[in-house]
Design a protein around this motif. Structure first.
Motif, short mmCIF file in Angstrom:
data_model
loop_
_atom_site.label_atom_id
_atom_site.label_comp_id
_atom_site.label_asym_id
_atom_site.label_seq_id
_atom_site.Cartn_x
_atom_site.Cartn_y
_atom_site.Cartn_z
N GLN A 1 0.84 -1.19 0.00
CA GLN A 1 0.00 0.00 0.00
C GLN A 1 0.88 1.25 0.00
OE1 GLN A 1 -3.57 -0.51 0.09
NE2 GLN A 1 -2.77 -2.57 -0.32
N HIS A 2 0.48 2.25 -0.81
CA HIS A 2 1.24 3.49 -0.91
C HIS A 2 0.95 4.39 0.29
CE1 HIS A 2 3.42 6.74 -2.73
NE2 HIS A 2 2.36 7.53 -2.72
N ILE A 3 2.00 5.05 0.81
CA ILE A 3 1.85 6.00 1.91
C ILE A 3 2.02 7.41 1.35
CG2 ILE A 3 2.79 6.82 4.10
CD1 ILE A 3 3.74 4.03 4.69
N ASP A 4 1.02 8.22 1.53
CA ASP A 4 1.09 9.61 1.09
C ASP A 4 2.08 10.36 1.99
OD1 ASP A 4 0.76 12.15 0.19
OD2 ASP A 4 -1.41 12.24 0.52
N ILE A 5 3.16 10.87 1.38
CA ILE A 5 4.20 11.54 2.17
C ILE A 5 3.63 12.73 2.93
CG2 ILE A 5 6.35 12.86 1.96
CD1 ILE A 5 7.26 11.01 -0.16
N ALA A 6 2.60 13.36 2.40
CA ALA A 6 2.02 14.53 3.07
C ALA A 6 1.39 14.17 4.41
CB ALA A 6 0.98 15.18 2.16
N THR A 7 1.06 12.89 4.63
CA THR A 7 0.43 12.47 5.88
C THR A 7 1.44 12.05 6.94
OG1 THR A 7 0.21 10.16 5.15
CG2 THR A 7 -1.57 11.69 4.56
N ILE A 8 2.74 12.03 6.59
CA ILE A 8 3.77 11.58 7.52
C ILE A 8 4.19 12.74 8.42
CG2 ILE A 8 6.09 10.63 7.72
CD1 ILE A 8 5.69 9.27 5.05
N LEU A 9 4.19 12.50 9.73
CA LEU A 9 4.64 13.48 10.70
C LEU A 9 6.09 13.24 11.04
CD1 LEU A 9 1.55 13.51 13.11
CD2 LEU A 9 2.01 15.03 11.17
N CYS A 10 6.82 14.30 11.34
CA CYS A 10 8.25 14.19 11.64
C CYS A 10 8.57 14.98 12.90
CB CYS A 10 9.09 14.70 10.46
SG CYS A 10 10.88 14.52 10.72
N THR A 11 9.27 14.33 13.82
CA THR A 11 9.77 14.98 15.02
C THR A 11 11.25 14.68 15.15
OG1 THR A 11 9.18 13.07 16.38
CG2 THR A 11 7.54 14.85 16.20
N VAL A 12 11.97 15.54 15.86
CA VAL A 12 13.43 15.42 15.98
C VAL A 12 13.79 14.81 17.32
CG1 VAL A 12 15.62 16.65 15.98
CG2 VAL A 12 13.78 17.36 14.43
#
Length: 647
Positions: free
Chosen positions: A43-54
């Motif tokens: 299944q494809h993951i929409d990059i816009a829905t990915i959250l990023c924390t440091v």
């Protein structure tokens, strides 16, 4: 069966760093090996829905990526489940990782270990007949507890005549059983029962059945409380009925899908779907290999894609999205299925793969074979044939020239004003053949800013040339570039010498009568010699430059000499000069024009000169586009007699 899936992973980079990854994919499986025996396609993951924390520690800075996904898949709480994640780079290569799926208890504070979550109990297991035989030889089953920890619940069987089941956690002295195509117990004699009977054991194999391919069968049991062996529970049910989750009959190997070797220029679309070429003409569901040969340039990488192989899922009774558990890839040099180049490599249920690190030889033919395995061990394979052609096409001489030119300037630059002609010698490719030949005109090698890329059908033959009308500025240089592409996608490019636009004739040089000063005076056959009687108009130039002189009179009646400064052209080369002698400037009534090449002096012999007549040398020079200019001397007078004495 469905719910919310939370994925979290890390990478060694800051969230603000440019990510060279193109996209991600995820899937769920029933194996501890991620990507093996998948429950659903990638299944494809929409990059816009990915959250990023440091996340920062003493030595590194990592990015923690997370995403929440809606899941609707046939998850089983009876067996381990894994979640697999794939990361693709912009070249289409990917890396797969995964971990065991952890469940969240409703109302709990977060995920817990899978083993600590209560599972739905399996009361009746669909098992192989060998498991029943082992249980029967283990002694008194009443003394054996929790056989379920050693049993695997089957989802598929390749038998059409027998089914086996076990219910090791129950404790009754007798059971009734039935086999049907729905998860319902049917008493003997009831419509809908495929088989029925009774047993005192906790497992049984029912034989002499007539099972249908693709159908799913359920083993159901019934037991009464009066037959329970206490203490079963404080309050045993008066009637226990339980059914297995079913087993699907699969007696056939997967049907073949077509296999392709993707051309070098073909890349994967975002989302992982391959850009498949048209179906090979000889690829059918019964063909083991397509006879269509594909050419590729790489000697170390093969890009494969294939249609999904179909299995029992086409009958509508499978519990997985595909009846194929996994694919294997092999590459050989002699026939389909050979492994001398690449041994069996498992790739999950992907429908495309990039195989790297290979050692392929130029000009050799290979077979890439994809083998599909189903859940009962059946397999079938399909192959694609490909040949390595890493050599580019061969391009002969190419040229660009002006129709007005006197000859083809094979080794010099050409020029034109509004029309030029392009052409080339034989273009060939001895292995994979030519696919296209294009040409364009530009102001620099390889460009087409003057004339757009134009395809030609003249591939395996020379082009005699075609005229092109265009407006170019005086002095502008134009290049012809030819690009040939072969069947493996390898291109060859060749550029002509520069062709400079020129609408003006050469700059006229100065023509002087008489020989150059460095030459000795020439004496004709009658003893006459050229004379510098009169004023010498040429002056000696700076050191390193030639001296010139201009004579006014000559004593010769049969020869004349002249020299001139070079005719120059700022745009195109001067190709040839001609000289003539006449009684006026530009006239050729004494000696017609003749070629002297690129010489800057000439002596004309065997003339018939008249005493007292002034003769002029005319020099005409032409450039590469045939434009000419000419200049004449101021004339020399024939005077062979000495002065007379007067009294």
């Amino acid at each position: 069966e469905s719910g919310l899936l939370s994925l979290e992973w890390s990478r060694p980079a800051d969230c603000d760093d440019d990510d060279e990854l193109a996209y991600y994919q995820w899937s769920l499986g029933t194996s501890e090996q991620p990507g093996f025996e998948l429950l659903l396609p990638w299944q494809h993951i929409d990059i816009a829905t990915i959250l990023c924390t440091v996340s920062v520690n003493d030595t590194t800075t990592d990015s923690i990526l997370s995403v929440e996904l809606e899941v609707s898949a046939p998850l089983s709480l009876h067996t381990p489940n894994t979640v697999a994640l794939r990361a693709y780079n912009k070249a289409g290569l990917y890396f797969t990782t995964g971990t065991s799926l952890r469940w969240s208890v409703e109302g709990g504070s977060g995920p817990v270990d899978q083993d600590s979550v209560p599972r739905l109990p399996i009361v009746v297991y669909d098992v192989p007949s060998t498991a029943v035989e082992e249980l029967e030889t283990d002694g008194d089953w009443r003394e054996v507890e929790h056989y379920s920890t050693e049993l695997t619940d089957l989802q598929y069987t390749d038998s059409v005549s027998s089914l086996s089941a076990s219910w090791p956690d129950l404790r009754y002295t007798s059971y009734q059983y039935s086999v049907s195509t729905v998860p319902t117990f049917f008493p003997c004699g009831s419509e809908g029962s495929v088989a029925c009977g009774s047993t005192v054991a906790n497992s049984i194999t029912v034989r002499d059945l007539s099972l249908s391919y693709g159908s799913r069968y359920y083993f159901c049991i019934r037991a009464y409380a009066s037959d329970a062996i206490l203490p079963l529970s404080d309050d045993p049910p008066s009637l226990l009925t339980a059914c297995s989750d079913g087993v699907t009959v699969d007696t056939r190997p997967p049907s073949r899908g077509c296999v392709w070797v993707l051309p070098q220029s073909q890349q994967a679309e975002e989302g992982g779907e391959s850009l498949l070429p048209s179906t090979p003409a000889n690829c059918t569901d019964t063909a083991e290999s397509s006879s269509d040969t594909v050419y590729q340039a790489s000697t170390s990488v093969v890009r494969l894609a294939w249609q999904p192989f179909a299995d029992v899922e086409e009958e509508g009774s499978a519990v997985h999205s595909t009846g194929v558990t996994h694919y294997q890839i092999t590459i050989g040099s002699s026939s389909p299925g050979e492994t001398d180049v690449l041994g069996p490599t498992t790739v999950g249920i992907a429908t495309g793969q990039v195989m790297t690190g290979l050692s392929l030889l130029q000009g050799h033919t290979y077979y890439a074979t994809v083998t599909a395995f189903d859940f009962v061990g059946h397999s079938t394979h399909s192959s694609a044939k490909f040949t390595v052609d890493a050599s580019p096409p061969v391009i002969g001489r190419i040229w660009i020239w002006s129709p007005e030119a006197t000859s083809l300037p094979a080794a010099t630059a050409g020029t034109t004003t509004t029309m030029i002609t392009v052409g080339w010698d034989l273009v060939t490719d001895g292995k994979s053949g030519l696919v296209s030949v294009e040409w364009g005109l530009g102001t620099r090698p390889g460009s087409s800013d003057v004339w757009p890329w134009t395809g030609t059908e003249t591939t395996n033959a020379s082009a005699s040339g075609s005229g092109v009308m265009m407006d170019v500025s005086d002095g502008e240089v134009v290049f012809l570039t030819l690009v040939a592409r072969n069947g493996a996608g390898v291109t060859a490019t060749k550029t002509s010498l520069g062709y400079q636009a020129d609408s003006t004739p050469p700059i006229v040089g100065v023509v002087y009568d008489g020989p150059r000063p460095q030459q000795q005076q020439q004496v004709d056959s009658s003893g006459g010699a050229n004379s510098t009687d009169g004023e010498e108009e040429g002056e000696e130039e700076e050191s390193g430059k030639e001296r010139v002189s201009d004579v006014r009179y000559t004593t010769s009646l049969t020869s004349l000499s002249a020299h001139w400064s070079t005719f120059r052209d700022p745009h195109s080369p001067v190709l040839e000069c001609w000289v003539a002698v006449g009684t006026c400037e530009g006239c050729s009534d004494t000696r017609a024009f003749r070629s002297v090449g690129l010489a800057t002096e000439s002596t004309e012999e065997d003339l018939r000169l008249a005493v007292g007549t002034k003769y002029h040398f005319t020099v005409r020079c032409c450039n590469a586009v045939g434009l000419c200019s000419q200049g004449s001397s101021d004339g020399v007078v024939v005077d062979p007699t000495p002065p007379t004495t007067t009294t």
